[in-house]
Design an enzyme around this catalytic site. Structure first.
Site, PDB file in Angstrom:
ATOM      1  N   ASP A  14       0.924  -1.249  -0.082  1.00 20.03           N
ATOM      2  CA  ASP A  14      -0.047   0.000  -0.002  1.00 20.03           C
ATOM      3  C   ASP A  14       0.819   1.303  -0.116  1.00 20.03           C
ATOM      4  O   ASP A  14       0.887   2.151   1.021  1.00 20.03           O
ATOM      5  CB  ASP A  14      -0.938  -0.092   1.231  1.00 20.03           C
ATOM      6  N   LYS A  36       0.621  -8.153  -2.572  1.00 18.58           N
ATOM      7  CA  LYS A  36      -0.618  -7.799  -2.885  1.00 18.58           C
ATOM      8  C   LYS A  36      -0.471  -6.331  -3.587  1.00 18.58           C
ATOM      9  O   LYS A  36      -0.185  -5.525  -2.751  1.00 18.58           O
ATOM     10  CB  LYS A  36      -1.672  -7.840  -1.823  1.00 18.58           C
ATOM     11  N   ILE A  70     -21.006  -5.476 -14.990  1.00 15.54           N
ATOM     12  CA  ILE A  70     -21.757  -6.336 -15.646  1.00 15.54           C
ATOM     13  C   ILE A  70     -20.832  -7.536 -16.039  1.00 15.54           C
ATOM     14  O   ILE A  70     -19.663  -7.175 -16.406  1.00 15.54           O
ATOM     15  CB  ILE A  70     -22.552  -5.704 -17.125  1.00 15.54           C
ATOM     16  N   PRO A  71     -21.282  -8.849 -16.484  1.00 15.47           N
ATOM     17  CA  PRO A  71     -20.502  -9.909 -16.727  1.00 15.47           C
ATOM     18  C   PRO A  71     -19.850  -9.679 -17.572  1.00 15.47           C
ATOM     19  O   PRO A  71     -18.424 -10.171 -17.720  1.00 15.47           O
ATOM     20  CB  PRO A  71     -21.662 -11.056 -17.107  1.00 15.47           C
ATOM     21  N   ASN A  72     -20.250  -9.216 -18.976  1.00  9.74           N
ATOM     22  CA  ASN A  72     -19.255  -9.100 -20.245  1.00  9.74           C
ATOM     23  C   ASN A  72     -18.021  -8.186 -19.948  1.00  9.74           C
ATOM     24  O   ASN A  72     -16.907  -8.514 -20.411  1.00  9.74           O
ATOM     25  CB  ASN A  72     -20.000  -8.485 -21.229  1.00  9.74           C
ATOM     26  N   THR A 125     -14.861  -4.974   5.197  1.00 11.48           N
ATOM     27  CA  THR A 125     -14.884  -5.055   6.805  1.00 11.48           C
ATOM     28  C   THR A 125     -15.276  -3.419   7.075  1.00 11.48           C
ATOM     29  O   THR A 125     -15.541  -3.182   8.301  1.00 11.48           O
ATOM     30  CB  THR A 125     -13.349  -5.368   7.134  1.00 11.48           C
ATOM     31  N   ARG A 187      -2.157  -9.554  12.915  1.00 10.02           N
ATOM     32  CA  ARG A 187      -1.185  -8.550  13.736  1.00 10.02           C
ATOM     33  C   ARG A 187      -0.475  -9.560  14.611  1.00 10.02           C
ATOM     34  O   ARG A 187      -1.096  -9.911  15.467  1.00 10.02           O
ATOM     35  CB  ARG A 187      -2.195  -7.649  14.318  1.00 10.02           C
ATOM     36  N   GLN A 196      -7.022  -1.367  12.077  1.00  5.64           N
ATOM     37  CA  GLN A 196      -7.692  -2.800  12.049  1.00  5.64           C
ATOM     38  C   GLN A 196      -8.436  -2.995  13.295  1.00  5.64           C
ATOM     39  O   GLN A 196      -7.651  -2.555  14.161  1.00  5.64           O
ATOM     40  CB  GLN A 196      -6.977  -3.876  11.794  1.00  5.64           C
TER      41      GLN A 196
HETATM   42  O1  C5P Z   1      -1.467  -2.764   6.896  1.00  2.00           O
HETATM   43  P1  C5P Z   1      -2.468  -3.917   7.041  1.00  2.00           P
HETATM   44  O2  C5P Z   1      -1.875  -5.312   7.331  1.00  2.00           O
HETATM   45  O3  C5P Z   1      -3.604  -3.539   7.661  1.00  2.00           O
HETATM   46  O4  C5P Z   1      -2.857  -4.077   5.256  1.00  2.00           O
HETATM   47  C1  C5P Z   1      -3.973  -4.983   5.203  1.00  2.00           C
HETATM   48  C2  C5P Z   1      -4.264  -5.074   3.701  1.00  2.00           C
HETATM   49  O5  C5P Z   1      -5.440  -5.786   3.465  1.00  2.00           O
HETATM   50  C3  C5P Z   1      -4.523  -3.776   3.051  1.00  2.00           C
HETATM   51  O6  C5P Z   1      -4.134  -3.528   1.819  1.00  2.00           O
HETATM   52  C4  C5P Z   1      -6.019  -3.769   3.185  1.00  2.00           C
HETATM   53  O7  C5P Z   1      -6.740  -2.688   2.143  1.00  2.00           O
HETATM   54  C5  C5P Z   1      -6.446  -5.117   3.007  1.00  2.00           C
HETATM   55  N1  C5P Z   1      -7.678  -5.480   3.430  1.00  2.00           N
HETATM   56  C6  C5P Z   1      -8.211  -5.635   4.495  1.00  2.00           C
HETATM   57  N2  C5P Z   1      -9.455  -5.987   5.046  1.00  2.00           N
HETATM   58  C7  C5P Z   1     -10.105  -6.472   4.224  1.00  2.00           C
HETATM   59  C8  C5P Z   1      -9.801  -6.322   2.709  1.00  2.00           C
HETATM   60  C9  C5P Z   1      -8.451  -5.934   2.562  1.00  2.00           C
HETATM   61  O8  C5P Z   1      -7.474  -5.213   5.380  1.00  2.00           O
HETATM   62  N3  C5P Z   1     -11.502  -6.985   4.424  1.00  2.00           N
END
Ligand code: C5P
Length: 240
Positions: A14, A36, A70-72, A125, A187, A196
């Site tokens: 990120d 990611k 949309i699916p397409n 979330t 974490r 979070q």
């Molecule tokens: O820095 P941190 O460990 O919180 O990053 C978690 C990553 O997972 C971030 O890219 C966040 O956008 C993503 N994410 C999340 N919760 C979700 C889906 C994706 O924290 N439900």
């Protein structure tokens, strides 16, 4: 063949630009399975460019594009992602796009020579029970809705779902051992939780049924990202 613990860790890049992303890739690559990348980096740099750069640095890519249209249109995007080659290991789609969108995407990926695992995003979330009921008008409870969407994803042929730590066990229990579960919000005890809310340690998350962990700031915001990644890997190693 069982996955090596290292392959289960994906680092969330990120960050705002490619040099910052590649610095992290270089630092932590020996300790993790891949990276990611989401909308910010992809919008700044371009999806093909970001995939190519990470692949050239030896990293696998989880493309968190959360496709929803949309699916397409979504099938076209899935085909375009498949054309980026085997470095893209996972791709996300919003299950709220419905069965037709999900099935058309699975069919589009099935005919590609290389295809990523397709993962469904259920309820973000950032959406809690009050928002789900009040703003979105969904009458069933949050957990029931998450499970409904997870089942929709899997019945439509997706490979798995993204599930927060507190959902992973429920999804695993309800959907069995087959689907992949990818879990953010992890974490270790030695890292701050940041924004979070419902977090779990890496070992616990793997024990509750997660196959892959998405970990961002505990690694990327550490003073020494390589040391943090090594420590995280050691924690995961001890549990498997
Ligand atoms: O820095 P941190 O460990 O919180 O990053 C978690 C990553 O997972 C971030 O890219 C966040 O956008 C993503 N994410 C999340 N919760 C979700 C889906 C994706 O924290 N439900």
């Amino acid at each position: 063949m069982p996955l090596h613990p290292r392959d289960r860790i994906f680092v969330a890049l990120d960050v705002a630009d490619l040099p910052a992303a590649l610095t992290l890739v270089e630092q932590v690559r020996p300790y993790v399975g891949g990276f990611k990348v989401g909308l910010e980096l992809c919008t700044t740099v371009g999806v093909p460019q970001v995939v190519e750069a990470i692949a050239a640095a030896g990293g696998a890519v989880f493309l968190d594009l959360k496709l929803h249209d949309i699916p397409n249109t979504v099938a076209g995007a899935v085909r375009a992602v498949c054309a980026l080659g085997p470095a893209v290991r996972m791709l996300t789609l919003h299950t709220q796009g419905g069965a037709a969108m999900l099935r058309t995407s699975v069919e589009a990926a099935a005919v590609a020579p290389a295809r990523p695992r397709l993962l469904g995003v259920t309820v973000l979330t950032s959406i809690d029970a009050a928002v789900l009921a009040g703003e979105l008008g969904v009458a069933e409870g949050l957990e029931a809705h998450v499970l409904r969407l997870a089942r929709l994803a899997l019945d439509s042929g997706l490979d798995g779902v993204v599930a927060s730590p507190h959902e992973a066990a429920t999804v695993r229990q309800a959907c069995g051992p087959g689907p992949l579960i990818v879990t953010p919000g992890v974490r270790p005890a030695w890292a701050g939780v940041g924004d979070q809310r419902r977090v779990l340690g890496p070992a616990e998350a793997l024990r509750t049924g997660a196959d892959y962990l998405v970990i961002g700031r505990p690694i990327t915001a550490a003073a020494d990202p390589a040391a943090a990644a090594a420590r995280l890997l050691a924690e995961c190693d001890g549990t498997l």
